[in-house]
Design a protein around this motif. Structure first.
Motif, PDB file in Angstrom:
ATOM      1  N   GLY A   1      36.986-135.725-108.703  1.00  0.00           N
ATOM      2  CA  GLY A   1      36.791-134.445-108.016  1.00  0.00           C
ATOM      3  C   GLY A   1      35.334-134.217-107.643  1.00  0.00           C
ATOM      4  N   THR A   2      34.426-134.628-108.535  1.00  0.00           N
ATOM      5  CA  THR A   2      32.992-134.509-108.220  1.00  0.00           C
ATOM      6  C   THR A   2      32.632-135.389-107.031  1.00  0.00           C
ATOM      7  OG1 THR A   2      32.514-134.062-110.553  1.00  0.00           O
ATOM      8  CG2 THR A   2      30.666-134.743-109.162  1.00  0.00           C
ATOM      9  N   TYR A   3      33.193-136.594-106.992  1.00  0.00           N
ATOM     10  CA  TYR A   3      32.952-137.480-105.855  1.00  0.00           C
ATOM     11  C   TYR A   3      33.510-136.879-104.557  1.00  0.00           C
ATOM     12  CZ  TYR A   3      34.064-141.316-102.653  1.00  0.00           C
ATOM     13  OH  TYR A   3      34.222-142.088-101.529  1.00  0.00           O
ATOM     14  N   LEU A   4      34.727-136.309-104.628  1.00  0.00           N
ATOM     15  CA  LEU A   4      35.340-135.732-103.426  1.00  0.00           C
ATOM     16  C   LEU A   4      34.527-134.571-102.866  1.00  0.00           C
ATOM     17  CD1 LEU A   4      39.192-135.631-104.162  1.00  0.00           C
ATOM     18  CD2 LEU A   4      37.927-137.224-102.707  1.00  0.00           C
ATOM     19  N   ALA A   5      33.765-133.873-103.736  1.00  0.00           N
ATOM     20  CA  ALA A   5      32.966-132.736-103.273  1.00  0.00           C
ATOM     21  C   ALA A   5      31.930-133.151-102.235  1.00  0.00           C
ATOM     22  CB  ALA A   5      32.282-132.054-104.453  1.00  0.00           C
ATOM     23  N   PHE A   6      31.607-134.428-102.195  1.00  0.00           N
ATOM     24  CA  PHE A   6      30.603-134.928-101.245  1.00  0.00           C
ATOM     25  C   PHE A   6      31.251-135.763-100.137  1.00  0.00           C
ATOM     26  CE2 PHE A   6      28.611-134.292-105.337  1.00  0.00           C
ATOM     27  CZ  PHE A   6      27.474-133.559-105.004  1.00  0.00           C
TER      28      PHE A   6
ATOM     29  N   ILE B   1      43.791-136.652 -97.402  1.00  0.00           N
ATOM     30  CA  ILE B   1      44.904-137.479 -97.897  1.00  0.00           C
ATOM     31  C   ILE B   1      45.326-138.543 -96.875  1.00  0.00           C
ATOM     32  CG2 ILE B   1      47.332-137.545 -98.601  1.00  0.00           C
ATOM     33  CD1 ILE B   1      47.068-134.986 -99.975  1.00  0.00           C
ATOM     34  N   LEU B   2      45.372-138.183 -95.581  1.00  0.00           N
ATOM     35  CA  LEU B   2      45.866-139.119 -94.574  1.00  0.00           C
ATOM     36  C   LEU B   2      44.903-140.264 -94.326  1.00  0.00           C
ATOM     37  CD1 LEU B   2      47.319-136.550 -92.004  1.00  0.00           C
ATOM     38  CD2 LEU B   2      48.526-137.812 -93.805  1.00  0.00           C
ATOM     39  N   SER B   3      43.625-140.037 -94.543  1.00  0.00           N
ATOM     40  CA  SER B   3      42.620-141.078 -94.333  1.00  0.00           C
ATOM     41  C   SER B   3      41.733-141.179 -95.567  1.00  0.00           C
ATOM     42  CB  SER B   3      41.769-140.753 -93.099  1.00  0.00           C
ATOM     43  OG  SER B   3      41.164-139.485 -93.231  1.00  0.00           O
ATOM     44  N   PRO B   4      41.089-142.323 -95.782  1.00  0.00           N
ATOM     45  CA  PRO B   4      40.237-142.485 -96.967  1.00  0.00           C
ATOM     46  C   PRO B   4      39.076-141.489 -96.954  1.00  0.00           C
ATOM     47  CG  PRO B   4      40.697-144.594 -95.928  1.00  0.00           C
ATOM     48  CD  PRO B   4      41.164-143.548 -94.972  1.00  0.00           C
ATOM     49  N   PRO B   5      38.537-141.141 -98.137  1.00  0.00           N
ATOM     50  CA  PRO B   5      37.384-140.226 -98.189  1.00  0.00           C
ATOM     51  C   PRO B   5      36.189-140.783 -97.425  1.00  0.00           C
ATOM     52  CG  PRO B   5      38.352-140.527-100.369  1.00  0.00           C
ATOM     53  CD  PRO B   5      38.990-141.545 -99.477  1.00  0.00           C
ATOM     54  N   GLN B   6      35.526-139.919 -96.649  1.00  0.00           N
ATOM     55  CA  GLN B   6      34.320-140.296 -95.901  1.00  0.00           C
ATOM     56  C   GLN B   6      33.134-139.526 -96.468  1.00  0.00           C
ATOM     57  OE1 GLN B   6      35.058-139.471 -91.779  1.00  0.00           O
ATOM     58  NE2 GLN B   6      36.776-140.903 -91.627  1.00  0.00           N
ATOM     59  N   TRP B   7      32.108-140.239 -96.868  1.00  0.00           N
ATOM     60  CA  TRP B   7      30.929-139.612 -97.474  1.00  0.00           C
ATOM     61  C   TRP B   7      30.208-138.731 -96.454  1.00  0.00           C
ATOM     62  CZ3 TRP B   7      29.322-139.335-102.408  1.00  0.00           C
ATOM     63  CH2 TRP B   7      28.032-138.844-102.646  1.00  0.00           C
ATOM     64  N   VAL B   8      30.020-137.445 -96.809  1.00  0.00           N
ATOM     65  CA  VAL B   8      29.337-136.517 -95.898  1.00  0.00           C
ATOM     66  C   VAL B   8      28.157-135.829 -96.579  1.00  0.00           C
ATOM     67  CG1 VAL B   8      31.377-136.073 -94.488  1.00  0.00           C
ATOM     68  CG2 VAL B   8      30.945-134.652 -96.514  1.00  0.00           C
ATOM     69  N   GLY B   9      27.823-136.260 -97.792  1.00  0.00           N
ATOM     70  CA  GLY B   9      26.671-135.685 -98.486  1.00  0.00           C
ATOM     71  C   GLY B   9      26.888-134.225 -98.839  1.00  0.00           C
ATOM     72  N   LEU B  10      25.938-133.387 -98.431  1.00  0.00           N
ATOM     73  CA  LEU B  10      25.969-131.961 -98.777  1.00  0.00           C
ATOM     74  C   LEU B  10      26.628-131.096 -97.703  1.00  0.00           C
ATOM     75  CD1 LEU B  10      22.349-131.612-100.246  1.00  0.00           C
ATOM     76  CD2 LEU B  10      24.498-131.856-101.520  1.00  0.00           C
ATOM     77  N   ASP B  11      27.319-131.712 -96.764  1.00  0.00           N
ATOM     78  CA  ASP B  11      27.915-130.945 -95.659  1.00  0.00           C
ATOM     79  C   ASP B  11      28.924-129.904 -96.162  1.00  0.00           C
ATOM     80  OD1 ASP B  11      26.377-132.387 -93.971  1.00  0.00           O
ATOM     81  OD2 ASP B  11      28.010-133.496 -93.012  1.00  0.00           O
ATOM     82  N   ASN B  12      29.720-130.268 -97.164  1.00  0.00           N
ATOM     83  CA  ASN B  12      30.702-129.320 -97.686  1.00  0.00           C
ATOM     84  C   ASN B  12      30.028-128.084 -98.290  1.00  0.00           C
ATOM     85  OD1 ASN B  12      33.050-130.802 -97.045  1.00  0.00           O
ATOM     86  ND2 ASN B  12      32.809-132.068 -98.871  1.00  0.00           N
TER      87      ASN B  12
END
Length: 310
Positions: A53-58, A63-74
């Protein structure tokens, strides 16, 4: 014992050392084998979700596509989202429940700690709301809060009659839900405080009375310090529950009316399971976790680490 017999005894202990170490290692492995099922469940359903969950926050993840790293955008998106800030303010308001529920729970625990006839029945009655499903509790209080319901009838007798249900008024909806949390939670904390009271030596209170202390002085200088470890545990649990309140909101108001009961955790639920923005929801959950830790440290400070002798 002679010097010769001492040397022989030490020699025997040295010779048995290897076997003793093997026995200790075997016992340790056996203990971990018994704990293994629990450790697997702990890692699967607690430790791994925390890290993932901590990793997903960044990341950006739906679900449909793999997680894409966006840094602090969220986090930047959350900072610009007024709905999130509104939910966070409501969650912080909910903490007002904490001191009230602790005070009332201590009072009820002291009340049912008396050796009176039928006291077990009253302890059970106070605990019934705790084990009642929130689906049932929500439906019951929705009926009680209706315009012509019992609550409005009582308020009308006091000259405080409300137009419509308390849950339909943006000024009263959040406080009406907070009262339900208070009503349902008193019994749970009462049991914990009851255990704390029964762990305090009665001779201490009797000695204070013999020395001329009043009831208030006995409570302030003997009972309350003895309850400090329990106060720490209960205040921590209550604060975390208040910050992550969800069941009450979901069952009774769905965040309405006009967002007046929209909390931070309900925001993360909406983003995850309605909008499928799991990265944004994880970021909101991480912020709630950090705030919970901060309030936990404050609780430690106020209760002096739960030390009864502090």
């Amino acid at each position: 014992m002679t010097t010769k017999s001492r040397r022989a005894s030490r020699r025997e202990e040295h010779e048995k050392g290897g076997t003793g170490a093997q026995v200790t290692a075997r016992n340790t492995l056996l203990a971990y084998a018994f704990m293994l099922p629990f450790l697997i469940l702990l890692v699967t359903y607690h430790t791994w979700p925390v890290f993932f969950g901590t990793y997903l926050a960044f990341t950006k993840y739906n679900i449909l596509s793999p997680p894409q790293w966006v840094g602090l955008d969220n986090f930047r998106e959350l900072a610009a989202d007024e709905q999130f800030w509104s939910g966070l303010r409501n969650s912080l308001k909910y903490i007002l429940v904490v001191p009230v529920i602790q005070f009332l729970s201590i009072a009820v625990a002291m009340l049912v700690n008396r050796p009176l006839r039928g006291i077990g029945f009253f302890r059970t009655v106070y605990y019934v709301p705790v084990v009642t499903s929130f689906a049932i509790v929500g439906l019951m209080w929705n009926w009680l809060y209706q315009q012509e319901g019992p609550v409005n009838t009582v308020l009308g007798a006091l000259g405080l009659h409300q137009k419509g249900s308390l849950l339909n008024n943006p000024l009263t909806a959040l406080y009406a839900v907070m009262f339900v949390t208070l009503w349902k939670g008193i019994g749970y904390y009462m049991v914990l405080y009851l255990a704390g009271l029964q762990a305090i030596g009665r001779e201490l209170e009797e000695a204070a009375v013999i020395d001329g202390a009043t009831r208030w002085q006995v409570f302030a200088h003997v009972t309350l310090p003895g309850l400090r470890p329990t106060v720490l545990v209960c205040s921590l649990l209550s604060t975390i529950s208040a910050l992550k309140v969800f069941d009450e909101i979901y069952v009774m108001t769905q965040g309405g009316p006009a967002g007046s009961t929209y909390t931070a955790l309900f925001y993360t639920y909406s983003r995850a399971f309605v909008d499928f923005q799991y990265g944004l929801a994880a970021a909101g959950g991480l912020i709630i976790a950090v705030i919970s830790i901060i309030f936990g440290l404050i609780n430690f400070r106020l209760t002096r680490g739960g030390r009864a002798d502090a």
